[in-house]
Design an enzyme around this catalytic site. Sequence first.
Site, PDB file in Angstrom:
ATOM      1  CE1 TYR A 183     -10.258  -4.900   4.979  1.00 29.23           C
ATOM      2  CE2 TYR A 183      -9.520  -5.737   2.852  1.00 29.23           C
ATOM      3  CZ  TYR A 183     -10.126  -5.941   4.084  1.00 29.23           C
ATOM      4  OH  TYR A 183     -10.610  -7.177   4.421  1.00 29.23           O
ATOM      5  CG  ASP A 229      -2.075  -1.030   1.018  1.00 28.95           C
ATOM      6  OD1 ASP A 229      -2.354  -1.424  -0.130  1.00 28.95           O
ATOM      7  OD2 ASP A 229      -2.659  -1.452   2.030  1.00 28.95           O
TER       8      ASP A 229
END
Length: 752
Positions: A461, A376
């Site tokens: 997310y 990420d």
Amino acid sequence: MNVKTALILLLLALATIFALVCVLLTRGRAPSTCQHQPPQPGDTDDGRSLVFADLTPEELAQVVRYLQGSLGVPLVDASRAKPSDNCIASVDVQVPAKAEVLRFLDGGGARPPREALAVLYFGDQADPNVTEYVVGPLPTPTYHRDVTVQKYGGKVPYHRRPVTGVEYAAINALIQRELRKAPRFLAACCASDGTDLATLTTAPRGFKSGDRATWFVLFHGVVGTGYYILPVGLEVLVEHRELNVSRWHLHQVFYNGHYFSSTEELEDAFVANSLEVVRVEKPREDTVMGSMRPRRPPGAPGPLQYEPQGPRYSIRDNRVTFQGWSITFGMNPNTGPRLFDIRYRGERIIYELSLQEALALYGSNCPGGMSTRYLDGSFGIGRFAYELVRGIDCPYTATYVDRHYLAESDIPRTNQNSLCVFEHDAALPLRRHFSDTQSLYYGGLQKNTLVIRAVSTIINYDYIWDFMFYSNGAVEVRVHATGYISSSFLHGRGTDYGNKVGPHTLGTMHLHHMHYKVDLDVGGQLNSLESHDMAYKLVRDPWSLQNTFEQPFLHRERLERENEAAFLLNAPLPRYLSFAGPKPNRWGHPRSYRVQVVSFPGEHLPTSSPMERAISWGRYKLAVTRRKEEEPTSTSVYNQNDPWTPTVAFADFIDNETITNEDLVAWISVGFLHIPHAEDIPNTVTVGNGVGFFLRPYNYFDEDPSVDSPDSIYFSSEQEAGACGTTPLACLPAAACAPHLPPFRYGGFLNI
């Protein structure tokens, strides 16, 4: 008017006067608006914390102007730059070397020059590459120096650069053109012409260094809900390595367990009736699975936390102080929250505490899911920390702070209210005792903690990053995962990789692993690593020699080298593992801070995998290494798109150097395995999905420092517990202020 009537009127007049007096007196005693408490002694700040400060919008703009006028090559605004252009990809603060900072903070040395780190993509060159420059001094730059080779040992190949928004837009346009070649198939499978289908990227992008081919998963796109759980069964592999966008093409198509070379071949198979099609109707907005719209009208408001006499913490610039704590905070656009120069009672305990990476590794029997290993940081953990929603993401009365960044644009952007600070009552005693023997008394202390929080939304997310500071000198770091699961189309033996959570939706198993850097300076820079644990030994009973018993004893060990201090992810840690300073406490023990990990990770990628070295930090639950300026981070944003030849491989940091009386860093992995289930719809909940670690004093003090907390409570059976002079809590009715609740506003959609 008779006497009786006059008396009645007189009584009514007296009653009215009495009521007015009561109102006026009540107004006079009305609680005041809560104000920040004045700084405590020693809380003054002379601006030294700004040595770590994130760049301001003005500084970011100055760096852009300097580079545009100083590099001698045309630079296109990254918000519209093609892969074949040169552009400024990002700008962030260049934190000075630790030695320089400490000379300034502790030794009376000069303030280090303020500098920026600029990342540029040079696509319009004979040898396209990524180059990093240090630019300074700010606020008026006059120099730049190329640090790429110094940092990485060579140039950064161009294919390793993160995919930009311009590239994603071009890929989406390509996918739309290709979908138009299969109109009958799309109408049959998805009740769609393709224009309302949403795409989700995967990563990494290929099988070897130099590859840049990405699977994109297609979903029904429904306004106002998460499309991530509405797969239609169609996935496409886009080849996008060429700098000339016109040469990008669809390399493969996947549908319901079958592979095709193109959408034309897919259409032909459908027309020939040789393809099994599962019709997935377009969901309606009012009944779509995964909608977060409330299903019931609002009820009574829940409890509201507020400070009875105003906030007890103080924020100035990038520094927050609270009951002996001093913390400098910031946000890296790539890696997210970072804290520096964390002190308790004036002593530095931690020089740096920062998030390094968040990994999400998936399993599936569809190509997009089975190949996904998201790093990420390459997407932007800090960049995508948007505005926090008051009263949900943080307490309503928390203090909210803006963060600024420059990425994929020449114009600085602001994520307003994207970091919050608040004092939290955990509704649990930090410590307490009720004495019912010898003498009768009660002593206790609330478990109040200062919290610094940010929330990052990385596609589907949402990660809640917490850093918490307690009155006993302990620090807690915690992350919770929420948001939407990612999913695959359910076909074949799909349930070997997860659970069915919708008519055609497979909730794919995955793991979340996060990595942190903790540069502890316990009683100074030079520390050693010690482990304390228990064992049993069989001994004879000293008062009855014919009998034996198992006696627990304390096993103490000093770990001398890095290899001894590299603990594999799912291997047990010593129960007490601590950074020990050079000086003892009053009782002769080394002043130490203990590292306590609370985590239940999945299995790390096998080391035989060709991409494992890119995430080799994940091998270890905890690894302690000597601190080096040339090892500032455990990974790199360039690892995502070339994990086969990683730009930074953490495993190389561990080379068995001595770690006794050295400046040490703890690298900590936390995480959990997530097997999605029905209750993950619409969102994964935070309950049970939180992991982290503690940094706890271990003989660092001579006693629990919370005994000095002004929040301590003590009363005996001989005292009146309800007296304000005895128990501070008894003073609340008279001392409480009325919380001034700011109006509820939200502007987080303005900067997408």
